[in-house]
Motif scaffolding. Structure first.
Motif, PDB file in Angstrom:
ATOM      1  N   UNK A   9       0.390  -6.821  -6.598  1.00 48.48           N
ATOM      2  CA  UNK A   9       0.061  -6.762  -5.183  1.00 48.48           C
ATOM      3  C   UNK A   9      -1.454  -6.809  -5.021  1.00 48.48           C
ATOM      4  N   UNK A  10      -1.891  -7.634  -4.079  1.00 46.32           N
ATOM      5  CA  UNK A  10      -3.294  -7.680  -3.702  1.00 46.32           C
ATOM      6  C   UNK A  10      -3.397  -7.103  -2.301  1.00 46.32           C
ATOM      7  N   UNK A  11      -3.946  -5.902  -2.208  1.00 43.34           N
ATOM      8  CA  UNK A  11      -3.975  -5.199  -0.927  1.00 43.34           C
ATOM      9  C   UNK A  11      -4.903  -5.877   0.059  1.00 43.34           C
ATOM     10  N   UNK A  25       2.976  -1.744   4.956  1.00 43.45           N
ATOM     11  CA  UNK A  25       2.118  -2.425   3.988  1.00 43.45           C
ATOM     12  C   UNK A  25       1.669  -3.787   4.503  1.00 43.45           C
ATOM     13  N   UNK A  26       0.385  -4.033   4.395  1.00 42.10           N
ATOM     14  CA  UNK A  26      -0.178  -5.354   4.682  1.00 42.10           C
ATOM     15  C   UNK A  26      -0.834  -5.823   3.395  1.00 42.10           C
ATOM     16  N   UNK A  27      -0.266  -6.860   2.794  1.00 38.87           N
ATOM     17  CA  UNK A  27      -0.743  -7.250   1.470  1.00 38.87           C
ATOM     18  C   UNK A  27      -0.239  -8.636   1.094  1.00 38.87           C
ATOM     19  N   UNK A  28      -0.824  -9.169   0.034  1.00 39.36           N
ATOM     20  CA  UNK A  28      -0.325 -10.388  -0.583  1.00 39.36           C
ATOM     21  C   UNK A  28       0.496  -9.966  -1.799  1.00 39.36           C
ATOM     22  N   UNK A  29       1.769 -10.341  -1.807  1.00 39.57           N
ATOM     23  CA  UNK A  29       2.666  -9.987  -2.898  1.00 39.57           C
ATOM     24  C   UNK A  29       2.778 -11.189  -3.833  1.00 39.57           C
TER      25      UNK A  29
END
Length: 213
Positions: A9-11, A25-29
């Motif tokens: 995960x990139x937060x 959650x707001x992130x790039x998975x």
């Protein structure tokens, strides 16, 4: 789409990395997925917090998913107890088909967090990382833009000719003559702006202006 694995995960900047509620959650998975045609691919998938109504609907689907998981797990326990060893190579749980891609991702993230993984703290990008993401300008835009700092093509060619290293000089000449577009951190851009005494911040501003020409 079947999610095979959460790779990480990139937060996002607006996410508290201690968050445990995947609906917040707001992130790039980063995922490894398998498509209906059988192809396997690693992809990024962005998720953002939902509205209260969406959260409630999503939670209902998640609850249904976990109910199915529990029933499936109990069935497996019974199967193993009577010696059904052939089941060992089959997945214990498959997401219900009625969940959307985003909900499947959130469910996979929930499982990932439950496996003692954690959302990393957001680290602000460096200035060069930000510049690397700035859109390119065309050769035409750059040449027109140079006129706004009292330069023209002959001035650039003179700066290239004055480069002390022959290899650098040859490569810069090729790039100047043949490139159709330029990245903000293209070596030629960095070298020429430095030779003119332009600060990186000023070049950033000029770059934004060049893109409008």
């Amino acid at each position: 789409m079947e999610i095979l694995q959460v790779l990480g995960i990139e937060a996002h900047a607006d996410t508290d990395h201690t968050v445990t509620d995947v609906q917040q959650l707001s992130a790039i998975i980063k995922l490894r997925v398998q498509w209906p045609d059988g192809g396997i691919e690693e992809i990024p998938y962005g998720i953002n917090p939902k509205t209260e109504a969406q959260k409630a609907a999503f939670q209902k689907q998640v609850n249904k998913a976990w109910d199915e998981y529990s029933l499936r797990l109990r069935a497996w326990e019974v199967a193993y107890s009577v010696g059904e060893a052939a089941l060992k190579d089959k997945p214990v749980y498959q997401e219900p088909k009625d969940l959307s891609h985003e909900n499947l991702v959130r469910l996979a993230v929930r499982n990932w967090l439950d496996a003692d993984n954690a959302v990393p703290a957001w680290v602000p990008p460096t200035p060069d990382e930000i510049r690397a993401a700035i859109p390119t300008v065309t050769a035409r835009q750059l040449r027109h833009g140079l006129l706004n700092v009292s330069m023209d093509e002959a001035d650039v060619e003179a700066l290239i000719a004055a480069m002390p290293d022959e290899e650098d000089r040859k490569r810069a000449s090729i790039d100047w003559r043949t490139a159709n577009e330029y990245e903000r951190l293209h070596p030629l851009v960095v070298q020429i702006s430095a030779s003119l005494g332009l600060t990186p911040e000023l070049v950033d501003s000029l770059w934004d202006f060049y893109r409008t020409i």
